[in-house]
Each structure stands twice: as structure tokens, then as C-alpha cells.
Design an enzyme around this catalytic site. Structure first.
Site, PDB file in Angstrom:
ATOM      1  N   CYS A 107     -33.357-112.875 -10.934  1.00  0.00           N
ATOM      2  CA  CYS A 107     -33.412-114.334 -11.038  1.00  0.00           C
ATOM      3  C   CYS A 107     -34.846-114.738 -10.696  1.00  0.00           C
ATOM      4  CB  CYS A 107     -32.422-114.919 -10.041  1.00  0.00           C
ATOM      5  SG  CYS A 107     -32.615-116.662  -9.640  1.00  0.00           S
ATOM      6  N   HIS A 108     -35.284-115.904 -11.173  1.00  0.00           N
ATOM      7  CA  HIS A 108     -36.687-116.258 -10.920  1.00  0.00           C
ATOM      8  C   HIS A 108     -37.006-116.384  -9.421  1.00  0.00           C
ATOM      9  CE1 HIS A 108     -40.299-117.567 -13.389  1.00  0.00           C
ATOM     10  NE2 HIS A 108     -40.714-117.199 -12.205  1.00  0.00           N
ATOM     11  N   THR A 109     -36.007-116.705  -8.613  1.00  0.00           N
ATOM     12  CA  THR A 109     -36.245-116.843  -7.169  1.00  0.00           C
ATOM     13  C   THR A 109     -36.772-115.523  -6.577  1.00  0.00           C
ATOM     14  OG1 THR A 109     -34.386-118.376  -7.198  1.00  0.00           O
ATOM     15  CG2 THR A 109     -35.220-117.746  -5.039  1.00  0.00           C
ATOM     16  N   CYS A 145     -25.360-115.877  -8.985  1.00  0.00           N
ATOM     17  CA  CYS A 145     -26.398-116.891  -8.703  1.00  0.00           C
ATOM     18  C   CYS A 145     -26.613-117.806  -9.900  1.00  0.00           C
ATOM     19  CB  CYS A 145     -27.721-116.267  -8.257  1.00  0.00           C
ATOM     20  SG  CYS A 145     -29.006-117.530  -8.112  1.00  0.00           S
ATOM     21  N   HIS A 183     -30.592-110.837  -5.367  1.00  0.00           N
ATOM     22  CA  HIS A 183     -29.452-111.612  -4.875  1.00  0.00           C
ATOM     23  C   HIS A 183     -28.396-111.882  -5.938  1.00  0.00           C
ATOM     24  CE1 HIS A 183     -32.260-114.526  -6.554  1.00  0.00           C
ATOM     25  NE2 HIS A 183     -31.203-115.286  -6.784  1.00  0.00           N
ATOM     26  N   GLU A 184     -28.658-111.471  -7.191  1.00  0.00           N
ATOM     27  CA  GLU A 184     -27.668-111.721  -8.245  1.00  0.00           C
ATOM     28  C   GLU A 184     -27.055-110.361  -8.572  1.00  0.00           C
ATOM     29  OE1 GLU A 184     -28.835-114.870 -11.166  1.00  0.00           O
ATOM     30  OE2 GLU A 184     -28.316-113.355 -12.628  1.00  0.00           O
ATOM     31  N   CYS A 228     -18.984-120.162   6.125  1.00  0.00           N
ATOM     32  CA  CYS A 228     -18.340-119.616   7.331  1.00  0.00           C
ATOM     33  C   CYS A 228     -16.893-120.091   7.434  1.00  0.00           C
ATOM     34  CB  CYS A 228     -19.133-120.003   8.582  1.00  0.00           C
ATOM     35  SG  CYS A 228     -18.929-121.735   9.079  1.00  0.00           S
ATOM     36  N   CYS A 259     -17.593-124.581   9.966  1.00  0.00           N
ATOM     37  CA  CYS A 259     -18.509-125.661  10.356  1.00  0.00           C
ATOM     38  C   CYS A 259     -18.154-126.967   9.628  1.00  0.00           C
ATOM     39  CB  CYS A 259     -19.949-125.259  10.049  1.00  0.00           C
ATOM     40  SG  CYS A 259     -20.333-125.250   8.289  1.00  0.00           S
ATOM     41  N   CYS A 301     -18.589-126.685   5.853  1.00  0.00           N
ATOM     42  CA  CYS A 301     -17.535-125.919   5.170  1.00  0.00           C
ATOM     43  C   CYS A 301     -16.232-126.713   5.129  1.00  0.00           C
ATOM     44  CB  CYS A 301     -17.340-124.559   5.836  1.00  0.00           C
ATOM     45  SG  CYS A 301     -18.709-123.433   5.478  1.00  0.00           S
ATOM     46  N   ARG A 304     -26.244-121.044   5.499  1.00  0.00           N
ATOM     47  CA  ARG A 304     -26.966-121.630   4.368  1.00  0.00           C
ATOM     48  C   ARG A 304     -28.227-120.827   4.081  1.00  0.00           C
ATOM     49  NH1 ARG A 304     -29.050-127.502   6.071  1.00  0.00           N
ATOM     50  NH2 ARG A 304     -26.853-127.699   6.596  1.00  0.00           N
ATOM     51  N   ARG A 341     -31.301-112.983 -18.853  1.00  0.00           N
ATOM     52  CA  ARG A 341     -31.020-112.118 -17.719  1.00  0.00           C
ATOM     53  C   ARG A 341     -31.112-110.654 -18.120  1.00  0.00           C
ATOM     54  NH1 ARG A 341     -32.330-115.584 -14.614  1.00  0.00           N
ATOM     55  NH2 ARG A 341     -31.051-116.327 -12.881  1.00  0.00           N
ATOM     56  N   CYS A 362     -23.392-124.631   4.415  1.00  0.00           N
ATOM     57  CA  CYS A 362     -22.852-124.063   5.657  1.00  0.00           C
ATOM     58  C   CYS A 362     -23.910-124.036   6.773  1.00  0.00           C
ATOM     59  CB  CYS A 362     -22.364-122.654   5.364  1.00  0.00           C
ATOM     60  SG  CYS A 362     -21.868-121.722   6.809  1.00  0.00           S
TER      61      CYS A 362
HETATM   62  P1  NAD Z   1     -36.702-118.757 -15.746  1.00  0.00           P
HETATM   63  O1  NAD Z   1     -38.101-118.370 -15.453  1.00  0.00           O
HETATM   64  O2  NAD Z   1     -35.885-117.854 -16.593  1.00  0.00           O
HETATM   65  O3  NAD Z   1     -36.675-120.213 -16.440  1.00  0.00           O
HETATM   66  C1  NAD Z   1     -37.546-121.256 -16.091  1.00  0.00           C
HETATM   67  C2  NAD Z   1     -37.948-122.001 -17.381  1.00  0.00           C
HETATM   68  O4  NAD Z   1     -38.697-123.171 -17.017  1.00  0.00           O
HETATM   69  C3  NAD Z   1     -38.839-121.171 -18.296  1.00  0.00           C
HETATM   70  O5  NAD Z   1     -38.287-121.164 -19.606  1.00  0.00           O
HETATM   71  C4  NAD Z   1     -40.196-121.905 -18.239  1.00  0.00           C
HETATM   72  O6  NAD Z   1     -40.902-121.823 -19.474  1.00  0.00           O
HETATM   73  C5  NAD Z   1     -39.755-123.328 -17.931  1.00  0.00           C
HETATM   74  N1  NAD Z   1     -40.787-124.160 -17.281  1.00  0.00           N
HETATM   75  C6  NAD Z   1     -41.622-123.819 -16.250  1.00  0.00           C
HETATM   76  N2  NAD Z   1     -42.399-124.857 -15.906  1.00  0.00           N
HETATM   77  C7  NAD Z   1     -42.026-125.900 -16.703  1.00  0.00           C
HETATM   78  C8  NAD Z   1     -42.460-127.248 -16.821  1.00  0.00           C
HETATM   79  N3  NAD Z   1     -43.417-127.733 -16.043  1.00  0.00           N
HETATM   80  N4  NAD Z   1     -41.836-128.020 -17.738  1.00  0.00           N
HETATM   81  C9  NAD Z   1     -40.875-127.545 -18.545  1.00  0.00           C
HETATM   82  N5  NAD Z   1     -40.420-126.259 -18.480  1.00  0.00           N
HETATM   83  C10 NAD Z   1     -41.012-125.454 -17.586  1.00  0.00           C
HETATM   84  O7  NAD Z   1     -35.999-118.999 -14.328  1.00  0.00           O
HETATM   85  P2  NAD Z   1     -34.431-119.076 -13.912  1.00  0.00           P
HETATM   86  O8  NAD Z   1     -34.017-117.777 -13.361  1.00  0.00           O
HETATM   87  O9  NAD Z   1     -33.666-119.717 -15.004  1.00  0.00           O
HETATM   88  O10 NAD Z   1     -34.527-120.081 -12.666  1.00  0.00           O
HETATM   89  C11 NAD Z   1     -34.894-121.449 -12.880  1.00  0.00           C
HETATM   90  C12 NAD Z   1     -35.213-122.114 -11.558  1.00  0.00           C
HETATM   91  O11 NAD Z   1     -34.022-122.275 -10.779  1.00  0.00           O
HETATM   92  C13 NAD Z   1     -36.166-121.333 -10.662  1.00  0.00           C
HETATM   93  O12 NAD Z   1     -37.024-122.261 -10.012  1.00  0.00           O
HETATM   94  C14 NAD Z   1     -35.253-120.668  -9.665  1.00  0.00           C
HETATM   95  O13 NAD Z   1     -35.904-120.340  -8.456  1.00  0.00           O
HETATM   96  C15 NAD Z   1     -34.251-121.785  -9.457  1.00  0.00           C
HETATM   97  N6  NAD Z   1     -32.951-121.412  -8.890  1.00  0.00           N
HETATM   98  C16 NAD Z   1     -32.391-122.313  -8.014  1.00  0.00           C
HETATM   99  C17 NAD Z   1     -31.146-122.077  -7.478  1.00  0.00           C
HETATM  100  C18 NAD Z   1     -30.485-123.073  -6.583  1.00  0.00           C
HETATM  101  O14 NAD Z   1     -29.418-122.767  -6.017  1.00  0.00           O
HETATM  102  N7  NAD Z   1     -31.020-124.281  -6.431  1.00  0.00           N
HETATM  103  C19 NAD Z   1     -30.483-120.877  -7.813  1.00  0.00           C
HETATM  104  C20 NAD Z   1     -31.066-120.006  -8.726  1.00  0.00           C
HETATM  105  C21 NAD Z   1     -32.304-120.281  -9.252  1.00  0.00           C
HETATM  106 ZN    ZN Z   2     -30.939-116.930  -7.772  1.00  0.00          ZN
END
Ligand code: NAD
Ligand code: ZN
Length: 377
Positions: free
Chosen positions: A47-49, A177, A69-70, A99, A102, A105, A117, A370, A113
Site C-alpha cells: 500500500c502507498h503508506t 487495508c 500492513h495489507e 479493543c 474503550c 469501541c 488506534r 495492487r 480505539c
Molecule cells: P497510489 O499511489 O496507488 O495512488 C495514489 C494516486 O494519487 C496515484 O494515482 C497518483 O497519481 C495520484 N495523485 C498523487 N498526487 C495527486 C494530486 N496532487 N492530484 C491528483 N492525483 C494525485 O496509493 P494508494 O495505495 O491508493 O493510497 C492512496 C492514499 O491513501 C495514500 O496517501 C495512502 O497512504 C492513503 N491510505 C490511507 C488510509 C487511511 O486509513 N486513511 C489507508 C490506506 C491508504
Molecule cells: Zn494501507
């Protein structure tokens, strides 16, 4: 299990330094302590994170670390006090926990959580502040309580969803995720009405899962926004009706007029703070709701004119699509089992675990959605 209570030696992908290719090492994985579970990971995705914390450009550097994490796996052994999981159970790890005790939850509204969290800076188990991974006595840090880039990992019981053992782990691992996060961000948080217009910023796996949510909710117009023009073709399969590339315009996308006064809902899945601001400002006054999902840089600040709020635009954000991991994730897996939700279209690549750096390259190049890594090959 013959291995219960013993240290397990296995392969893991270790990030020794920011931005350097991961190296597959033999690590020692200690037995699970109280309220912990040792899981044999069968499949893990990227995942991107993970990439942000590996690059550590806008995030706190914690190294050496086992990211990931995925994933999907099977319980190998459980620590003291664990009653709801047993060896052999099929589980999905989640970066944020439940949990079940809390105030969060117990609240129907929250999945934040108090105990479990998401914490991106902690590299140790919450029970005793120690790592369960080591190489020749040197501790290797954990990541968001999951560290799934390892054949075995130790996870707090509250961060594991027990799922239907019939569900194919090589597919449903992506629900642990990204796909649940995007889907839930739309269905649980943005909640578009039937016939509404929804904008999705960022068309990676998370954004396209948010788009899937918009389609399921009956949105009539779905506008995809991405800097990468190649993302439009892929997004059409997810119901994308219009595409905007911010690079094609000489003004901010929120000022590009495509709707009569703004979109009804927007979901931001980029991690870019300017896209977050655009996602908020492009919603319709009076009723528009924007939901932030992307993980921002440590120092980012969100700047908008307060009049936007007075004009009744709403800004929200969510981790894991507001799903409670243990209570709700098994039901998301059932949506897949009942064919209400397709996950195959999110899985564009698959490589053996030993080729994990290929998955990083694909994500950095913006190719595919993915990439699944198979631990046994
Ligand atoms: P990814 O890299 O596959 O997709 C991100 C997309 O955003 C890409 O296609 C990229 O070209 C586009 N992008 C980047 N900057 C941009 C901009 N300024 N304007 C328009 N488009 C833009 O990533 P992903 O795995 O799909 O994750 C997406 C986001 O979600 C990441 O920031 C990730 O960390 C986050 N995320 C958050 C949670 C949560 O629980 N909040 C969970 C998982 C992932
Ligand atoms: Zn993730």
C-alpha cells in the site's frame, strides 16, 4: 503447533535505511506475549503508506524496520489471555485496532480505539515496549502493529479480524487495508445519495475502491482526478464517467467548472495536501461533504478560507473507512463471498515475496494497483 512457545526463524524483508531496497533476511520472531498472536503470513500486498514510511521523506524515520500492513494469514500460536483466536484461524491484520472496551469501541460512530488506534511512529509492541523481531540479538522495529513483510509476525489480538476460512487469502488480503479504506470512506463517511455527483481524487487502489463505493451507492456521475493520465482507462472499469488532470488546467481544479456549483461528495485518496484542499473546496455549498483519506506529510498544513465552512461545506477524514476492524471487516469479506464486491480487479500484479522490491518499483512508477506477494513459492 510444534513451534508454539519457541522462537521461529524465518524470512523477512528488512528496511535498514530510508529509501534503500529492502533485503530479505533471516529474522528471529519471539513467541507472542499476553494478548498477542503470532501469525503465519501467506500473502501480503503493498500500500502507498508502506512506501511513505520506507522513503521517510515526510515521515518520522524508524529503522531498521519490517514494513507491511495489507495481508492475510493463519494463526500459528496465541499468547496468554487470547480467547477469541486459536491456531489455524484465518485472519486479516489491520493497522488500527479494536479493543472492544474503550469509549471509541463502544461508540457506534468511531473506529479510533483508544488503545490500538494507528500509531506510525511506534516500532514496538504496546504490552512491554519491546520488539518481537531480531537479527543476531539486534531488535528490528515493527510497523503499525502489523509488520506483514515477514513469514511470521506478532500482532496484538485487537488488530486481527477473524474471517471466513473459505475466503481465498490471496484475494481478500487486499481488504485488510486499501480496498476497505476506500470503500468505507465513501459508503460510511461520505454517504452519497443515489443520483449524486462524486469526485474521487487519486485513482490508485484506495481511490478506485472509493469509486466502487460511489457506484454501489448509485452515484450518477463519478469524476476521477489524477495527475497520471493513464489512470483514466483503468478507472472507467470502476464506473468513472469524467476525468480531470489538474496538469491540463492553468487554475486549481476546484475552479474548473464541470458541475453546477460543485460536487455533492468528494473523497481524497492522494496524500497530497493541495489535492486535499481542492477536494474540500470543490464540494457544493449548502450540502457538500469532502472526506480525506490520504496520509499527509508530517509538516503539512491544510489552508482554506473559513467562509467555506460558513457556506456549509463539510470536511471529514477517516482511517480504515470508519470500519471497526474486528466487528466490521469479517462482513466486508462476506460482501466479497456473496459477490457484492469484486476484489480481483484491484490485483494487477503478483510476485514471489523474494521479489518485493519489484512491488515498490511498480508503485513508484504508478503502474497497476495492487501487487500481491506470495510468501510460499
Ligand atoms: P497510489 O499511489 O496507488 O495512488 C495514489 C494516486 O494519487 C496515484 O494515482 C497518483 O497519481 C495520484 N495523485 C498523487 N498526487 C495527486 C494530486 N496532487 N492530484 C491528483 N492525483 C494525485 O496509493 P494508494 O495505495 O491508493 O493510497 C492512496 C492514499 O491513501 C495514500 O496517501 C495512502 O497512504 C492513503 N491510505 C490511507 C488510509 C487511511 O486509513 N486513511 C489507508 C490506506 C491508504
Ligand atoms: Zn494501507
Amino acid at each position: 503447533m510444534a513451534t508454539a512457545g519457541k522462537v521461529i526463524k524465518c524470512k523477512a524483508a528488512v528496511a535498514w535505511e530510508a529509501g534503500k531496497p529492502l533485503s530479505i533476511e533471516e529474522v528471529e520472531v519471539a513467541p507472542p506475549q499476553a494478548m498477542e498472536v503470532r501469525v503465519k503470513i501467506l500473502y501480503t500486498a503493498l500500500c502507498h503508506t508502506d512506501v511513505y514510511f520506507w522513503e521517510a521523506k515526510g515521515q518520522t524515520p524508524v529503522f531498521p524496520r519490517i514494513l507491511g500492513h495489507e495481508a492475510g494469514g493463519i494463526v500459528e500460536s496465541v499468547g496468554e489471555g487470547v480467547t477469541e483466536l486459536a491456531p489455524g484461524d484465518h485472519v486479516l491484520p489491520v493497522f488500527t485496532g479494536e479493543c472492544k472496551e474503550c469509549a471509541h469501541c463502544k461508540s457506534e460512530e468511531s473506529n479510533m480505539c483508544d488503545l490500538l488506534r494507528i500509531n506510525v511512529d511506534r516500532g514496538v509492541m504496546i504490552g512491554d515496549g519491546k520488539s518481537r523481531f531480531s537479527i543476531n540479538g539486534q531488535p528490528i522495529f515493527h510497523f503499525v502493529g502489523t509488520s506483514t513483510f515477514s513469514e511470521y509476525t506478532v500482532i496484538h489480538v485487537g488488530c486481527l479480524a477473524k474471517i471466513n476460512p473459505e475466503a481465498p487469502l490471496d484475494k481478500v488480503c487486499v481488504l485488510s487495508c486499501g480496498i476497505s479504506t476506500g470503500l468505507g470512506a465513501t459508503l460510511n463517511v461520505a454517504k452519497p445519495a443515489k443520483g449524486s455527483t462524486v469526485a474521487i481524487f487519486g485513482l490508485g487502489a484506495v481511490g478506485l475502491a472509493a469509486m466502487e463505493g460511489a457506484r454501489l451507492a448509485g452515484a450518477s456521475r463519478i469524476i476521477g482526478v489524477d495527475l497520471n493520465p493513464a489512470k483514466y482507462e483503468q478507472a472507467k472499469k470502476f464506473g468513472c464517467t469524467d476525468f480531470v488532470n489538474p496538469k491540463d488546467h492553468d487554475k486549481p481544479v476546484q475552479e474548473v467548472e464541470m458541475t453546477n456549483g460543485g460536487v455533492d461528495r468528494s473523497v481524497e485518496c492522494t496524500g497530497n495536501v493541495n489535492a486535499m484542499i481542492s477536494a474540500f473546496e470543490c464540494v457544493h455549498d449548502g450540502w457538500g461533504v469532502a472526506v480525506l483519506v490520504g496520509v499527509p506529510h508530517r509538516e503539512d498544513m491544510f489552508k482554506t478560507h473559513p467562509m467555506n465552512f460558513l457556506n456549509e461545506k463539510t470536511l471529514k477524514g477517516t482511517f480504515f473507512g470508519n470500519y471497526k476492524p474486528r466487528t466490521d471487516l469479517p462482513n466486508v469479506v462476506e460482501m466479497y463471498m456473496k459477490k457484492e464486491l469484486e476484489v480481483e480487479k484491484f490485483i494487477t500484479h503478483s510476485v514471489p515475496f523474494s521479489e518485493i522490491n519489484t512491488a515498490f518499483d511498480l508503485m513508484l512508477k504508478g503502474e497497476g494497483l495492487r501487487c500481491i506477494m506470495r510468501m510460499e513459492d
